[in-house]
Design a protein around this motif. Structure first.
Motif, mmCIF file in Angstrom:
data_model
loop_
_atom_site.group_PDB
_atom_site.id
_atom_site.type_symbol
_atom_site.label_atom_id
_atom_site.label_comp_id
_atom_site.label_asym_id
_atom_site.label_seq_id
_atom_site.Cartn_x
_atom_site.Cartn_y
_atom_site.Cartn_z
ATOM 1 N N UNK A 8 0.838 -1.197 0.000
ATOM 2 C CA UNK A 8 0.000 0.000 0.000
ATOM 3 C C UNK A 8 0.873 1.247 0.000
ATOM 4 N N UNK A 9 0.228 2.394 -0.142
ATOM 5 C CA UNK A 9 0.938 3.670 -0.177
ATOM 6 C C UNK A 9 1.367 4.054 1.237
ATOM 7 N N UNK A 10 2.668 4.031 1.496
ATOM 8 C CA UNK A 10 3.213 4.266 2.832
ATOM 9 C C UNK A 10 2.322 3.577 3.881
ATOM 10 N N UNK A 11 2.459 2.252 4.007
ATOM 11 C CA UNK A 11 1.556 1.444 4.822
ATOM 12 C C UNK A 11 1.305 2.020 6.210
ATOM 13 N N UNK A 12 0.096 1.766 6.717
ATOM 14 C CA UNK A 12 -0.241 2.262 8.044
ATOM 15 C C UNK A 12 0.377 1.386 9.133
ATOM 16 N N UNK A 13 0.117 1.773 10.379
ATOM 17 C CA UNK A 13 0.728 1.087 11.517
ATOM 18 C C UNK A 13 0.332 -0.387 11.553
ATOM 19 N N UNK A 14 -0.948 -0.671 11.284
ATOM 20 C CA UNK A 14 -1.414 -2.062 11.306
ATOM 21 C C UNK A 14 -0.663 -2.906 10.277
ATOM 22 N N UNK A 15 -0.506 -2.371 9.066
ATOM 23 C CA UNK A 15 0.224 -3.096 8.026
ATOM 24 C C UNK A 15 1.647 -3.400 8.468
ATOM 25 N N UNK A 179 -4.165 10.110 17.438
ATOM 26 C CA UNK A 179 -4.853 9.518 16.288
ATOM 27 C C UNK A 179 -4.119 8.243 15.898
ATOM 28 N N UNK A 180 -4.752 7.076 16.060
ATOM 29 C CA UNK A 180 -4.070 5.806 15.825
ATOM 30 C C UNK A 180 -4.063 5.378 14.363
ATOM 31 N N UNK A 181 -3.178 4.451 14.058
ATOM 32 C CA UNK A 181 -3.140 3.747 12.773
ATOM 33 C C UNK A 181 -3.012 4.657 11.562
ATOM 34 N N UNK A 182 -2.172 5.669 11.690
ATOM 35 C CA UNK A 182 -1.864 6.518 10.538
ATOM 36 C C UNK A 182 -0.762 5.863 9.708
ATOM 37 N N UNK A 183 -0.338 6.553 8.667
ATOM 38 C CA UNK A 183 0.774 6.073 7.847
ATOM 39 C C UNK A 183 2.018 5.857 8.701
#
Length: 207
Positions: A8-15, A179-183
């Motif tokens: 993905x595009x600059x994966x988020x924290x979960x990724x 704010x959680x789970x950002x890039x």
């Protein structure tokens, strides 16, 4: 744990948490491109809160396109807009200047295909983190995966997971809270070398 997941595009924290805690990672290369996903979208933390960075793509009017075949719509000056958004959001963060030179070429050199560009972004972030992951890529699409943990559902931006992520200090958290789970860029610019420790400590709930 072996996993399959979307680039993905600059994966988020979960990724990234899923990938950092995996023994082997397989990137899904052969699925169809769907709108409203992290394939061409990343979220950062701007002065007014959560901000979406969308890469414009050229959609086929006939058949559903393969992710690998989707081209970026470069008539829009999206790279300049995204870079200015990152500057505005993170220039005062503790580690922005530390990684700035490695990231800047992604926003100055033209990219043609969204999947190729996402893979390049991922490589650059791994370089920033001095991270060497065991990556392979699919050659055919399989709907049902039996021998790996299937994290492909994380690509859906509409289905925000009910995950719990530890707080870390963000640039504008005093205004809008955590704010959680950002890039991954948000974590990288705010935590720097501690990014890996943070990711390794997060536990993802399986779908």
């Amino acid at each position: 744990m072996n996993i399959i997941i979307h680039p993905t595009y600059f994966p988020n924290i979960a990724h990234f948490a899923a990938m950092i805690n995996a023994k082997e990672i397989v990137f899904e290369m052969d699925d169809s491109f769907l709108k409203q996903t992290y394939r061409n979208r990343a979220y950062i933390y701007g002065a007014n809160g959560k901000l979406a960075l969308n890469i414009p793509v050229i959609h086929s009017q006939k058949n559903r396109q393969k992710y690998r075949d989707v081209k970026i719509f470069n008539e829009e000056n999206w790279q300049d807009i995204h870079w200015k958004s990152l500057l505005s959001a993170y220039r005062t963060s503790p580690f922005f200047e530390y990684y700035e030179d490695e990231l800047l070429p992604l926003f100055t050199q033209k990219a043609d295909y969204i999947l190729d560009f996402n893979l390049k972004c991922f490589e650059v972030v791994c370089d920033c983190l001095q991270l060497d992951l065991n990556i392979s890529k699919t050659e055919t699409y399989q709907k049902i995966i039996e021998d790996k943990t299937d994290f492909r559902y994380l690509v859906n931006a509409k289905k925000e997971m009910l995950q719990q992520f530890d707080n870390y200090t963000q640039v504008f958290s005093d205004k809008h809270g955590f704010t959680p789970n950002l890039s991954i860029l948000d974590l990288l610019f705010n935590e720097g070398p501690n990014t890996l420790n943070y990711l390794e400590s997060q536990t993802l709930a399986l779908k």
